[in-house]
Design an enzyme around this catalytic site. Structure first.
Site, PDB file in Angstrom:
ATOM      1  N   LYS A  89       0.626  -1.286   0.012  1.00 35.90           N
ATOM      2  CA  LYS A  89       0.053  -0.349   0.067  1.00 35.90           C
ATOM      3  C   LYS A  89       1.083   1.240   0.235  1.00 35.90           C
ATOM      4  O   LYS A  89       1.132   1.402   1.028  1.00 35.90           O
ATOM      5  CB  LYS A  89      -0.712   0.077   1.005  1.00 35.90           C
ATOM      6  CG  LYS A  89      -2.113   1.348   0.977  1.00 35.90           C
ATOM      7  CD  LYS A  89      -2.240   1.661   1.706  1.00 35.90           C
ATOM      8  CE  LYS A  89      -1.587   2.893   2.935  1.00 35.90           C
ATOM      9  NZ  LYS A  89      -1.937   3.924   1.955  1.00 35.90           N
ATOM     10  N   GLU A 130      10.300   1.654  10.612  1.00 38.81           N
ATOM     11  CA  GLU A 130      10.833   2.150  10.449  1.00 38.81           C
ATOM     12  C   GLU A 130      10.472   3.708  10.649  1.00 38.81           C
ATOM     13  O   GLU A 130       9.498   3.928  10.122  1.00 38.81           O
ATOM     14  CB  GLU A 130      11.684   1.718   9.035  1.00 38.81           C
ATOM     15  CG  GLU A 130      13.095   2.857   9.252  1.00 38.81           C
ATOM     16  CD  GLU A 130      12.865   4.071   7.951  1.00 38.81           C
ATOM     17  OE1 GLU A 130      12.850   5.351   8.550  1.00 38.81           O
ATOM     18  OE2 GLU A 130      12.909   4.257   7.035  1.00 38.81           O
ATOM     19  N   CYS A 172      13.233  11.477   7.144  1.00 38.89           N
ATOM     20  CA  CYS A 172      13.837  10.222   8.370  1.00 38.89           C
ATOM     21  C   CYS A 172      14.917  10.337   9.290  1.00 38.89           C
ATOM     22  O   CYS A 172      14.933  11.216   9.964  1.00 38.89           O
ATOM     23  CB  CYS A 172      12.899   8.984   8.486  1.00 38.89           C
ATOM     24  SG  CYS A 172      13.797   8.211   7.194  1.00 38.89           S
ATOM     25  N   GLU A 199       9.666  16.228  15.293  1.00 38.39           N
ATOM     26  CA  GLU A 199      10.418  15.888  13.488  1.00 38.39           C
ATOM     27  C   GLU A 199       9.233  16.904  12.893  1.00 38.39           C
ATOM     28  O   GLU A 199       8.406  17.029  12.330  1.00 38.39           O
ATOM     29  CB  GLU A 199      10.075  14.739  13.561  1.00 38.39           C
ATOM     30  CG  GLU A 199      10.546  14.177  11.870  1.00 38.39           C
ATOM     31  CD  GLU A 199      10.346  12.631  11.486  1.00 38.39           C
ATOM     32  OE1 GLU A 199      11.252  12.380  10.657  1.00 38.39           O
ATOM     33  OE2 GLU A 199       8.964  12.284  11.728  1.00 38.39           O
TER      34      GLU A 199
END
Length: 496
Positions: free
Chosen positions: A190, A266, A301, A400
């Site tokens: 997906k 992750e 990331c 983040e």
């Protein structure tokens, strides 16, 4: 990079045939008929309509993957034969490299040079590497008593659900799909609703390369619907996810609420990049720090979003980064000269601008950028942004941002640098610049991160694992260790 002009890329973009259909059981499917618009962040224009999947489409894809695993040829092929198919996929990806790069650039805003030279190189290398590895992972026969024979075999884990983000839509898909296929698993992918088109093209190319029907299925849809359905599905044996920590938590809940499928995550990062006064080349350290935070529009990331620099060299390093921020060419992703393209969409641009506003309100000093740019294009563009005088308690230093926003913090001694670096819920990556070998080893061991780069950043190849500690996730992509996520160990004890 191919010698293709901006004008030629524009011409190719107009001629590109983009299919938004699901790819299930070896064929394109429209599903239930619902659609959503794929919008290009470079100009805000609709690229095509994409089939919007939900529980029905996920059920069909998982059923196809289950049939292919339980009774199809793929898990029963000799590993070398699986490897040859993976290498054929790599060959076809190479043949259609320009088309794939163009699709990535259009759907998520990555500069075409980066899409072609970096993204496509990575995914092609990944399929080729795991194709070559497929028949080189051996079972075990431990030494036991002379009246017994013990065998430890690796068996494919089953149906793998893979949910991947939009920032590296092909690379991160390849990191999941290739080792899973090499192990003999079947896959339901997906992709992000922001980047479905390149993943769908990957699925069709894999089928063209000879992958049997049902071995790789691609279902479009948003996370709360299609992603949730995949996470809860009892027919999925393993779920591999790359994305935010918040969504990673949801997949753990989905596992607990369904069949206790293994979930490999992750997740996010707030990576520190430590510059000591004895760095072998401060100009290189500054240039690499700038590249790291502005590459891919900061939508990484692992982006070194926290620059921790010794107070004696802080202004020298920061000023060099600020100069680079002002020089960086931001513009049309289809222009080969563009160095920073569009943010993935207006929604994400607004989110990043909100973080910038918070940083200003908290008292950080804006040294570069901080606002939209190229507004006349209709696209979602942001200036490269640098803050200094950032306090460790500020949200700029803790959350983040996932954009081209650098926070500069200073320290006075090495112990303080390590404390600042580890003062985060994340543990994905870190950088360190020093000429002292002992310092490099001691600090690398002290940093709580899955990857530590010394006197470089974002370097490596398929031979080394990638993944995080703490709330940056678990398990590893890349390298032979990735196979551990998609295999089960079976012990057979034979009494002689």
């Amino acid at each position: 990079m191919l010698d293709i002009t901006h004008e030629e890329w524009l011409r190719r973009a107009k001629a590109l045939d983009l299919s938004g259909l699901h790819h299930i059981d070896g064929a394109d499917e429209s599903g239930g008929g619902a659609v959503f618009a794929a919008v290009s962040p470079r100009d805000g224009q609709v690229l095509t309509q994409v089939a919007d999947g939900g529980a029905q489409e996920v059920d069909a894809a998982v059923a196809a993957a289950r049939r292919a695993f339980d009774s199809g040829p793929w898990p029963r092929l000799a590993p070398a034969d699986r490897g040859r198919t993976l290498m054929r996929i790599a060959d076809l990806l190479e043949e259609r490299r320009a088309e794939l790069a163009l699709t990535v650039s259009l759907e998520m805003g990555k500069p075409i040079a980066d899409a072609y030279d970096i993204e496509l190189r990575a995914v092609i290398t990944t399929f080729r590497w795991y194709g070559q590895l497929a028949d080189k992972v051996h079972d075990e026969s431990p030494h036991t008593a002379p009246d017994a024979l013990a065998l430890v075999t690796r068996e494919p884990a089953g149906v793998v659900g893979a949910v991947v983000p939009w920032n590296f839509p092909l690379t991160l898909a390849g990191w999941k799909i290739a080792p899973a296929l090499a192990a003999g698993c079947t896959v339901v992918l997906k992709p992000s609703e922001n980047s479905p088109l390149s993943a769908l093209l990957l699925g069709r190319i894999a089928t063209e390369a000879g992958l049997p029907p049902g071995v790789l299925n691609v279902v479009n849809g948003d996370g709360p619907v299609a992603g949730r359905a995949l996470g809860l599905h009892p027919g999925v044996d393993v779920l591999a996810f790359t994305g935010s920590t918040a969504v990673g938590r949801r997949f753990l809940h989905y596992s607990a609420d369904s069949n206790l499928k293994r979930v490999w995550l992750e997740l996010g990062g707030k990576s520190p990049n430590i510059v000591l006064p004895d760095a072998p080349d401060l100009e290189k350290a500054a240039a690499t720090a700038a590249w790291g935070i502005f590459f891919n529009q900061g939508e990484m990331c692992t982006a070194p979003s926290r620059l921790l620099v010794h107070s004696t060299v802080a202004e020298q390093v920061t000023e060099a980064i600020v100069r680079r921020a002002h020089e960086l060419r931001v513009g049309d992703p289809l222009d080969p000269a563009t160095e920073m393209g569009a943010m993935v969409g207006e929604h994400h641009l607004e989110r990043v601008l909100g973080h910038i506003g918070t940083g200003l309100a908290e008292g950080a000093r804006l040294r570069a950028g901080g606002d939209r740019t190229a507004g006349e294009t209709g696209g979602s563009f942001l200036q490269p942004t640098v803050f200094d005088q950032v306090d460790p308690g500020m949200r700029l230093a803790r959350e983040e941002i996932f954009g081209p926003v650098l926070s500069v913090l200073t320290f006075d001694d090495l112990d303080e640098a390590v404390r600042l670096a580890n003062a985060t819920e994340y543990g994905l990556a870190a950088g360190l610049w020093t000429s002292d070998l002992s310092t490099a080893h001691r600090v690398s061991r002290a940093l709580k991160a899955g990857t530590v780069w010394v006197n470089c950043y974002e370097e490596g190849d398929l031979t080394v694992p990638f993944g995080g500690m703490k709330q940056s996730g678990n398990g590893r992509d890349k390298s032979v260790h990735a196979l551990e996520k998609y295999t089960e160990l079976k012990t057979t004890w034979i009494q002689l």
